[in-house]
Design an enzyme around this catalytic site. Structure first.
Site, PDB file in Angstrom:
ATOM      1  N   MET A 243     -34.403  15.179  26.515  1.00 49.71           N
ATOM      2  CA  MET A 243     -34.919  16.063  25.504  1.00 49.71           C
ATOM      3  C   MET A 243     -34.231  15.795  24.188  1.00 49.71           C
ATOM      4  SD  MET A 243     -34.721  20.107  25.100  1.00 49.71           S
ATOM      5  CE  MET A 243     -33.338  19.820  24.019  1.00 49.71           C
TER       6      MET A 243
ATOM      7  N   SER B 132     -44.534  18.065  27.628  1.00 48.69           N
ATOM      8  CA  SER B 132     -44.012  17.067  26.699  1.00 48.69           C
ATOM      9  C   SER B 132     -42.512  17.250  26.537  1.00 48.69           C
ATOM     10  CB  SER B 132     -44.690  17.197  25.333  1.00 48.69           C
ATOM     11  OG  SER B 132     -44.355  18.433  24.724  1.00 48.69           O
ATOM     12  N   ASP B 133     -41.850  16.185  26.146  1.00 50.79           N
ATOM     13  CA  ASP B 133     -40.460  16.294  25.726  1.00 50.79           C
ATOM     14  C   ASP B 133     -40.457  16.836  24.297  1.00 50.79           C
ATOM     15  OD1 ASP B 133     -37.702  16.071  25.616  1.00 50.79           O
ATOM     16  OD2 ASP B 133     -37.664  14.046  26.417  1.00 50.79           O
ATOM     17  N   TRP B 134     -39.301  17.223  23.798  1.00 46.64           N
ATOM     18  CA  TRP B 134     -39.194  17.882  22.496  1.00 46.64           C
ATOM     19  C   TRP B 134     -39.625  16.936  21.385  1.00 46.64           C
ATOM     20  CZ3 TRP B 134     -38.476  20.606  26.354  1.00 46.64           C
ATOM     21  CH2 TRP B 134     -38.074  21.936  26.316  1.00 46.64           C
TER      22      TRP B 134
END
Length: 870
Positions: free
Chosen positions: A1, A277-279
């Site tokens: 992240m 989703s990732d950040w």
């Protein structure tokens, strides 16, 4: 992240850059696959989907979109906070890092990370660590644990986040990830397996103002046999969430790659949870929705300054459904998947609410720190969730310790040994154990790498603390340069502590931007020179290494006075007592290497070097295919410094009386997959615009992301949706659900793939003079008649014994599945056994280069004292 600490120009990208898609080498394809398969068709998720569908059927448009999206950076207690649907009883969901334990909180355990867990080769311990992590996350009121990490396989030895995973082999990763998932979810916390997929380098992974994120170009067979393997096992274990990676695969960003999310995850692997989703990894709205993304975290866009609180989803998701660009069933399925995971883990039954704040260590503070003006209140209740978890952490750290070399039996140390201890790695960071945000420095004892996968230490039991607790006779020189006043004596044993670090690339440490670009595979802080200087003055030198992964040791390994080499990996908070138990012989070391140690970086194929700056989209083509780590060393006939799986003990073991028993008859292809079960059905009518209107007298927080639209906006969107204008869906788009590929049929794939083909038993005997634990490793060798190019040996199972006293024996049982004997056929798009009646060699031993017991599948017999094929 991605850390929220680095927001700024580096994360602002232009629309043009996002839409740019450079050509990838021929043959590397991300074929479109639509529509996103509906979830709920596997029997083990039926009840949770039933509960979820009852709610979704009665939710408004805005309530649904509110659950799919984060409320923005710093907009709540957790690192990720979804919206809520309180009218139907669904609170905000709290998502929190990370794989080795709670990040950015207090009264938690800093467990050893994945690479250390992999080095234990202990499935039971992997599970118990997962349970302990889950208990801490639940105790803090966290719904979604952002771990485990199996995304970087370790293809790149200098990759920044390899230490978050379990080792450089898909089977070792698979067992580690699956056991962690099962442990975490056993206490009701949703686990998140990440990062999907082929995320092997930190540099250039993200879309930015200059260029798109790096494209990992992977052929279909390599994708299935290496990088997908641990994800398939995690999904088979029922994981509730999958996090996509930042990079692209075959030119298409993971966050909007319909082949990966729709075809592979949701159809072939039968994933029933939600994809997140990732950040700031999401780079589009509608395309990512159609491609199968179910949750956007933290909701903010990354193509404009986040201070404006804009989003690809949330209110834009609401607008997209009203205007017809996103089919209603796509939103319904995304919402149902999120709620199904919530119900599957029993989070509707007395689940605690968050009692901490990832943004501050104070008791009181702003409720929404990202807002210009925020109400304040109690944000941190300092709940202690540690319980007895330090014992599990210490056991992992201890049983991972890997003894590489032990000349003249210099170890274990005698109780009255006179010690000279060298190296800053032996003692705590003098600036404070948590003085560097996200452990973004290498000062003092290295217990973990840096980045979002780190945690705050509640304490650090350093090696020096361990020596003190032992009452050892020692003198400590807290320096990484050889001191002139150490006064060597013939009776001294020198113990030198050295390290090698890496992490996530939003932090650069000592000129290493995540990946080890500056240090390469060398020890940090002139560790090689320190060892050589000490070895020149002392007759007995013990080297203790804390490292994120492979290092080079050729400069000093063969020096006559370097008698012992110990890899303690990354021990987390329990670096001291765990090491002392091994150094002083309370227990014999039982760790084994989860990667190969080379003699030179030139030992690796050139294709696994870090990708540097390139014009346009950086291209990273996996031309080495299946030949990663030990597979490559075997094929290239390169002798490493230490082989994959190597690990010594203070005692010795023999493997004997092996037996192989056929269980499931083999066929060239698996039996026909089960058909998909029924999935929830909903009305496909576009909702009324009024379902998106702002509630009357609603008190808004600036920059907070909401799912509502102004009346005029909602009405305008609905007008478009009711017109004859149709959204230009991507090439290959269809809204007709597919039956699914032959390789699918259940969570993880066709269930027949996991049928046991052969049971193998072997007796391990302690033939030495001390108690100890043995690890039996099982590798498969394919028949020479196979038409497929296949690595000489491939790990397929392992088992660790109990602690055996001298003369004791234990029979270990292992298994080989249909999938273990299969290859991925890119033509038929299915797993096939290349030579059904062929003689597959089942090799057993204590490391990949010490295999002398072979069982044959054709003969059904086993024989000892065989010559290993490598």
């Amino acid at each position: 992240m991605l850390s929220v600490l680095i927001l700024g120009i580096s994360t602002i990208v232009t629309g043009a850059a996002i839409e740019q898609r450079d050509s990838v080498p021929p043959g590397y394809v991300a074929a479109p696959y639509y529509p996103a398969p509906h979830g709920g068709w596997t029997p083990d998720w039926t009840e949770s989907y039933r509960k979820a569908s009852l709610l979704v059927s009665n939710m408004t448009l805005a309530e649904k979109t509110n659950l799919t999206t984060g409320t923005g950076l710093f907009m709540g207690r957790c690192v990720g906070n979804t919206g809520s649907a309180l009218r139907v009883g669904i609170p905000q969901l709290c998502l929190q890092d990370g794989p080795l334990g709670l990040r950015n909180t207090d009264h938690n355990t800093a467990f050893p990370p994945g690479i250390t867990v992999g080095a234990t080769w202990d499935k039971d311990l992997m599970y118990r660590r997962g349970v302990a992590i889950g208990e801490e996350f639940r105790g803090k009121g966290i719904n979604v644990h952002l771990g485990p990490c199996v995304g970087p396989l370790g293809r790149r030895p200098r990759g920044g986040r390899n230490w978050e995973g379990f080792g450089a082999d898909p089977v070792l990763q698979a067992f580690g990830g699956a056991a962690t998932i099962e442990g975490v979810q056993s206490v009701g916390v949703i686990a998140t397996i990440k990062h999907f997929i082929a995320n092997e380098q930190e540099q250039y992974r993200m879309w930015n103002i200059v260029k798109p994120g790096i494209s990992s170009n992977v052929d279909d067979r390599t994708l299935h046999e290496l990088y997908l393997w641990p994800f398939a096992e995690g999904i088979r274990s029922g994981v509730g969430s999958v996090m996509i990676a930042y990079n692209a695969v075959n030119g298409s960003a993971c966050s909007q790659n319909s082949y990966l999310m729709n075809s592979i995850l949701k159809d072939e692997l039968g994933f029933q949870g939600f994809v997140m989703s990732d950040w700031l990894a999401q780079i589009s709205g509608v395309p990512s929705t159609l491609a199968g993304l179910d949750m956007s975290m933290p909701g903010d866009r990354n193509d404009i300054p986040v201070v404006f609180g804009n989003s690809y989803w949330m209110y834009e998701f609401t607008r997209s459904v009203l205007n017809g660009s996103v089919p209603v069933d796509r939103l319904n399925d995304a919402t149902t998947r999120i709620l199904a995971a919530y119900f599957k883990m029993g989070q509707d039954q007395n689940y605690p609410r968050p009692n901490f704040d990832t943004n501050t260590q104070d008791a009181e503070g702003p409720l929404y720190p990202g807002a210009l003006i925020s109400p304040r209140g109690i944000v941190n209740e300092f709940v202690d969730v540690q319980a007895n978890h330090a014992e599990v952490a210490r056991e992992v750290a201890r049983d991972a310790i890997t003894l590489l070399k032990n000349l003249d039996s210099v170890l274990p140390l005698a109780r009255n040994s006179t010690l000279k201890v060298f190296g800053t790695d032996a003692e705590k960071n003098p600036d404070g154990i948590n003085s560097c945000a996200d452990q973004g420095c290498n000062k003092g004892t290295l217990g973990m790498g840096w980045g979002s996968g780190s945690a705050r230490y509640p304490y650090m039991d350093s090696p020096i603390d361990g020596f003190k607790a032992r009452g050892a006779s020692y003198q400590f020189f807290n320096t990484d340069s050889f001191p002139s006043n150490s006064n060597p004596s013939a009776n001294d044993t020198a113990v030198v502590f050295v390290s090698a670090d890496s992490g996530e690339n939003y932090i650069t440490v000592e000129n290493n931007p995540g990946d080890r670009t500056s240090s390469n595979l060398n020890l940090w802080h002139n560790g090689d020179k320190l060892i050589k200087d000490i070895a020149a003055k002392y007759a007995n030198v013990v080297v203790v290494i804390h490292t994120v992964g492979p290092i080079l040791m050729e400069e000093w390994h063969d020096l006559p006075s370097v008698k012992a080499v110990v890899v303690a990996h990354l021990p987390g908070q329990e670096a001291g007592a765990s090491l002392m138990q091994v150094l002083y012989g309370d227990v014999s070391p039982s760790g084994h290497l989860p990667y190969t140690l080379p003699k030179s970086e030139d030992d690796y194929p050139e294709s696994v070097s870090l990708v540097g700056y390139q014009l346009g989209q950086p291209q990273d083509t996996f031309t080495e295919g299946l030949y990663v780590d030990y597979r490559h060393f075997h094929k290239a006939n390169v002798t490493p410094r230490y082989a994959f799986g190597h690990g010594l003990s203070y005692t010795s073991f023999s493997f004997s009386d092996a037996a192989i028993t056929p269980v499931t008859p083999l066929t060239a292809t698996p039996p026909t997959r089960p058909a998909k079960g029924a999935t929830p059905t909903y009305s496909t009518a576009v909702p009324e615009a009024s379902e998106a209107y702002w509630p009357a007298n609603f008190d808004r927080i600036l920059r907070y992301l909401y799912s509502y639209l102004e009346k005029n906006d909602a009405d305008a969107a609905a007008k478009i949706g009711n017109s004859t204008t149709k959204y230009p869906y991507p090439a290959g788009y269809s809204n007709v659900q597919k039956a699914g590929p032959p390789a699918g049929g259940a969570q993880g794939g066709n269930p027949a793939l996991f049928d046991t083909a052969f049971d193998i038993s072997v007796t391990v005997s302690n033939t030495g003079s001390r108690a100890g634990k043995a690890v039996a490793q099982l590798y498969v060798q394919f028949p020479s008649a196979s038409p497929f190019d296949t690595p000489i040996l491939q790990l397929r199972d392992f088992s660790k014994s109990a602690e055996l006293v001298p003369g004791a024996k234990q029979t270990l049982t292992l298994r080989v599945t249909r999938k273990d004997l299969s290859v991925w056929d890119v033509v038929s798009q299915n797993w096939v056994i290349p030579v059904v009646d062929g003689d597959y060699g089942i090799w057993l031993g204590e490391s990949s280069d010490k295999l002398n017991l072979r069982c044959g599948t054709a003969s059904g017999t086993c024989a000892a004292d065989q010559t290993s094929p490598v």
